[in-house]
Structures are given as structure tokens and as C-alpha cells.
Design an enzyme around this catalytic site. Structure first.
Site, PDB file in Angstrom:
ATOM      1  N   ASN A  82      45.737 -30.129 -25.744  1.00 47.86           N
ATOM      2  CA  ASN A  82      46.065 -29.990 -24.342  1.00 47.86           C
ATOM      3  C   ASN A  82      46.539 -31.340 -23.795  1.00 47.86           C
ATOM      4  OD1 ASN A  82      45.339 -29.359 -21.288  1.00 47.86           O
ATOM      5  ND2 ASN A  82      45.099 -27.414 -22.371  1.00 47.86           N
ATOM      6  N   TYR A  85      45.572 -38.672 -21.898  1.00 49.21           N
ATOM      7  CA  TYR A  85      46.127 -39.906 -21.325  1.00 49.21           C
ATOM      8  C   TYR A  85      46.168 -40.997 -22.378  1.00 49.21           C
ATOM      9  CZ  TYR A  85      46.209 -44.305 -18.669  1.00 49.21           C
ATOM     10  OH  TYR A  85      46.523 -45.551 -18.198  1.00 49.21           O
ATOM     11  N   CYS A 177      42.145 -32.992 -21.985  1.00 45.53           N
ATOM     12  CA  CYS A 177      42.079 -31.945 -23.010  1.00 45.53           C
ATOM     13  C   CYS A 177      41.707 -30.584 -22.400  1.00 45.53           C
ATOM     14  CB  CYS A 177      41.099 -32.321 -24.114  1.00 45.53           C
ATOM     15  SG  CYS A 177      41.503 -33.889 -24.928  1.00 45.53           S
TER      16      CYS A 177
END
Length: 241
Positions: A82, A85, A177
Site C-alpha cells: 500500500n 513514505y 501501509c
């Protein structure tokens, strides 16, 4: 230890996501040609949110203007997982490995990447582990390293992001995520001030140990030679800057 032809490229300063991706593609091309078995790229990225094949744009909590003001890019990527950063204070590892030279087993590969981080943390007296439902490395209920890979022809791309002293204000702009019930943590939250270069050195040692390979350090010029970058191009484009 089985003899494998492995190389390491460590970049200084901050690397844009586009630049890092181009280097991954150059490494992929070398491994695909069969001239090397694996290339490990270690770097720090400029601030960027990356979205995996599982989606994650709905877990981006900031609008375009906020991202522009903060100088954070957003990329759709080919890796699994998903949204996550990358930014300063984080070790990003991109292992471009031909799994035919190790083990053609993706769960084994991701578990091995997690093991590199777990063993690194052990050097600082930190007990880290895994969660059955979520990939990555965890200290209690806080994630310290995210995993996300892509594989083509049994050659891996992407890898992990290991928080050393990352900007948590940037992390607060996403549900990392896609997980909302747990948080994130950096090494310095647990061990106090650490030397980034020292941690990077330990990560290198653990890669050699876990993957049973000797990595010869080379420059990015070696990786970019033979006009590989010009031949491969960049497959993923930024969607916001």
C-alpha cells in the site's frame, strides 16, 4: 558461502525517487544480462509517498497544496503493498537480486529482508520481530521498517525502508501501509542518538550475512556505464510534485 557476483552502490546525500528508480532499472538490466547476480543499492530519498499495487491513494490524508508546500512527491509504483513514505533519516535498500542464484521463493526473500533489519536492531539491544498479518519489522506495535518488492523473471526490485530518525510529521499525512491501528517508530526513539553511517555499515554487514554473499562496493558511475540508463528509461512517473 556460495560464490556469487554481487555489488553494492551506496549513494551520498538525498536521491530523488525518479533517480533511484532509474538506478534500479540500470541494475535490473545488468542482472538480467547475467553479468552479475545481485546489486544492492543503499540510499536516502528526498521526501516522497509511494503507492503500491494494492492501492493506497485513499490513505493519503494531505491535499495537493499541502504536498506542494512541503515538497513531497507522490508516485504510483510497481511494488507490492500500500502507501508508504520515504525521506531523510531513513535507510532505503533496493536489492536487485536474481533469485535463481539464491532461492526462487518470494516469502523466503521478504523474510530475509526483514531479518537484515532485525539483526541490525539487535546490535543496538532492540528486540524486533514480525506480525502475522502485516509484513515489515515491528518493535511491539510500532513499525520500524516497511517492505515492498516487485519481481520479474525472478529478479527483484524495490525492497525496504528502515526508519533511523525519520520525520514523523510527514508520516502523519498518510495511513502507512493502510494500517490505522498501529504506529511507526524510528531507531533513535529507542536507542537515542545514533550515527547514521554506523547503522548503514551494520546493514551492509547483515545483508552479507543473511544473503550469504560478499558485496563489492562500486560507484554509481559503474552502474550507469554502458548507457544502460538510456536504454531502459524510467517506467514510473510522478503524479504530483
Amino acid at each position: 558461502m556460495e560464490e556469487r557476483r554481487c555489488f553494492l552502490v551506496e549513494l551520498e546525500g538525498l536521491t530523488s525517487y525518479a533517480d533511484g528508480l532509474a538506478l534500479q532499472e540500470a541494475a535490473f538490466e545488468r542482472v538480467r544480462r547475467g553479468t552479475v547476480d545481485g546489486i544492492l543499492i543503499l540510499l536516502q530519498h528526498s521526501p516522497v509517498f509511494t503507492i503500491g499495487k494494492s492501492g493506497g491513494r485513499d490513505n493519503l490524508l494531505a491535499n495537493q497544496e499541502t504536498l506542494r508546500q512541503l515538497g513531497i512527491d507522490v508516485y504510483d509504483t510497481t511494488r507490492g503493498g500500500n502507501i508508504t513514505y520515504h525521506g531523510p533519516g531513513q535507510i532505503v535498500a533496493y536489492p536487485i537480486f536474481s533469485l535463481k542464484k539464491w532461492k526462487m521463493d518470494l516469502p523466503w526473500f521478504v523474510t530475509s529482508l526483514e531479518e537484515v533489519v532485525i539483526q541490525t536492531l539487535r546490535e543496538y539491544g532492540i528486540r524486533a520481530g514480525r506480525k502475522p498479518k502485516y509484513r515489515g519489522v515491528w518493535v511491539g506495535d510500532k513499525k520500524i521498517a516497511a517492505m515492498g518488492i516487485a519481481v520479474k523473471r525472478w529478479i527483484t526490485m524495490h525492497g525496504f525502508a528502515f526508519n533511523i530518525n525519520v520525520n514523523k510529521e510527514h508520516f502523519a499525512l498518510i495511513n502507512p501501509c493502510g494500517i490505522t491501528e498501529f504506529g511507526i517508530v524510528s531507531l533513535e526513539d529507542l536507542a537515542g542518538s545514533v550515527d547514521f553511517g554506523e547503522v548503514m555499515g551494520i546493514v551492509k554487514e547483515k545483508f552479507a550475512k543473511v544473503f550469504e554473499a560478499n558485496f563489492r562496493e562500486v560507484s554509481r558511475g559503474w552502474l550507469e556505464s554502458d548507457d544502460i540508463l538510456a536504454k531502459t528509461g524510467v517506467a514510473e512517473e510522478a503524479h504530483s510534485k
